[in-house]
Motif scaffolding. Structure first.
Motif, short mmCIF file in Angstrom:
data_model
loop_
_atom_site.label_atom_id
_atom_site.label_comp_id
_atom_site.label_asym_id
_atom_site.label_seq_id
_atom_site.Cartn_x
_atom_site.Cartn_y
_atom_site.Cartn_z
N THR A 104 0.62 -1.06 0.07
CA THR A 104 -0.05 0.09 -0.16
C THR A 104 0.90 1.35 0.08
OG1 THR A 104 -1.79 -1.01 1.00
CG2 THR A 104 -1.67 1.28 1.37
N LEU A 155 2.25 2.43 -3.34
CA LEU A 155 1.40 3.09 -4.29
C LEU A 155 1.39 4.58 -4.20
CD1 LEU A 155 -1.87 0.70 -4.04
CD2 LEU A 155 -0.23 0.88 -6.03
N PHE A 171 2.52 6.43 -12.09
CA PHE A 171 2.94 4.81 -11.61
C PHE A 171 4.13 4.58 -12.60
CE2 PHE A 171 -1.79 5.41 -10.39
CZ PHE A 171 -1.48 5.26 -9.23
N HIS A 189 5.03 -0.50 -9.58
CA HIS A 189 3.63 -0.80 -8.92
C HIS A 189 3.11 -2.03 -9.07
CE1 HIS A 189 4.79 3.63 -8.55
NE2 HIS A 189 4.17 3.60 -7.25
N SER A 218 2.80 -4.42 -6.25
CA SER A 218 1.73 -4.13 -5.31
C SER A 218 0.34 -4.96 -5.84
CB SER A 218 1.14 -2.59 -5.32
OG SER A 218 2.35 -1.74 -4.54
#
Length: 173
Positions: free
Chosen positions: A56, A59, A70, A74, A77
């Motif tokens: 989290t 992000l 991004f 990413h 994640s």
């Protein structure tokens, strides 16, 4: 070695680094010790929370921007969220210990070892923390190569176990 690059970083980076480092250490202990014990279950829950926190917080880190705010990193994640869900579902709902183990070990190898290895590339923050701003490729490779070899052994172990149990083997991609 200096912690200054982390201490001066954004809060999201500090949370991400702290939770990822703690997950690496705790995960090594939890994932390869005796399973099913109260200690395993308690520490496993803490590890899941650490992984969720690392995913989290990632992000909110936007230092490398390729698609809006991004970057391809990413995707780790998303990989973490999906794998945590699958691993927890396997043990809580399906009572499938073999699948649970494969999901959690795969997450450790992929999101912590593989992704973590590349944080030691020159120019990255953890490279600066560990080696200093002026260090080059030699120090990086002395850390990255053993981590990648270790991730490869985890993957091969999972593949062998999958073949023995008849489960789908991890993909080569």
């Amino acid at each position: 070695m200096t912690l200054d690059p982390l201490l001066e970083a954004d809060f999201a980076i500090q949370i991400h680094a702290a939770s990822a480092i703690a997950a690496v250490v705790l995960g090594a202990f939890v994932l390869w010790r005796r399973k099913g014990t109260p200690l395993h279950k308690t520490l496993g829950r803490v590890w899941v929370l650490l992984m969720f926190a690392a995913a989290t917080s990632a992000l909110f880190i936007h230092e490398m921007r390729l698609v809006g705010p991004f970057s391809p990193i990413h995707l780790f994640s998303l990989f973490t969220y999906i794998t945590l869900f699958n691993g927890l579902k396997a043990i809580i709902i399906d009572r499938d210990v073999v699948r649970h183990r494969a999901e959690m070990q795969g997450l450790y190898a992929g999101a912590l070892m593989l992704a973590g290895a590349f944080t030691f590339l020159p120019g990255r923050r953890m490279h600066t923390v560990l080696f200093g701003a002026d260090a080059g490729w030699t120090q990086s490779l002395l850390v990255i190569v053993p981590i990648l070899v270790g991730a490869g052994f985890v993957w091969l172990n999972m593949r062998r176990r999958a073949l023995r149990t008849g489960l789908p083997a991890p993909s080569r991609n």
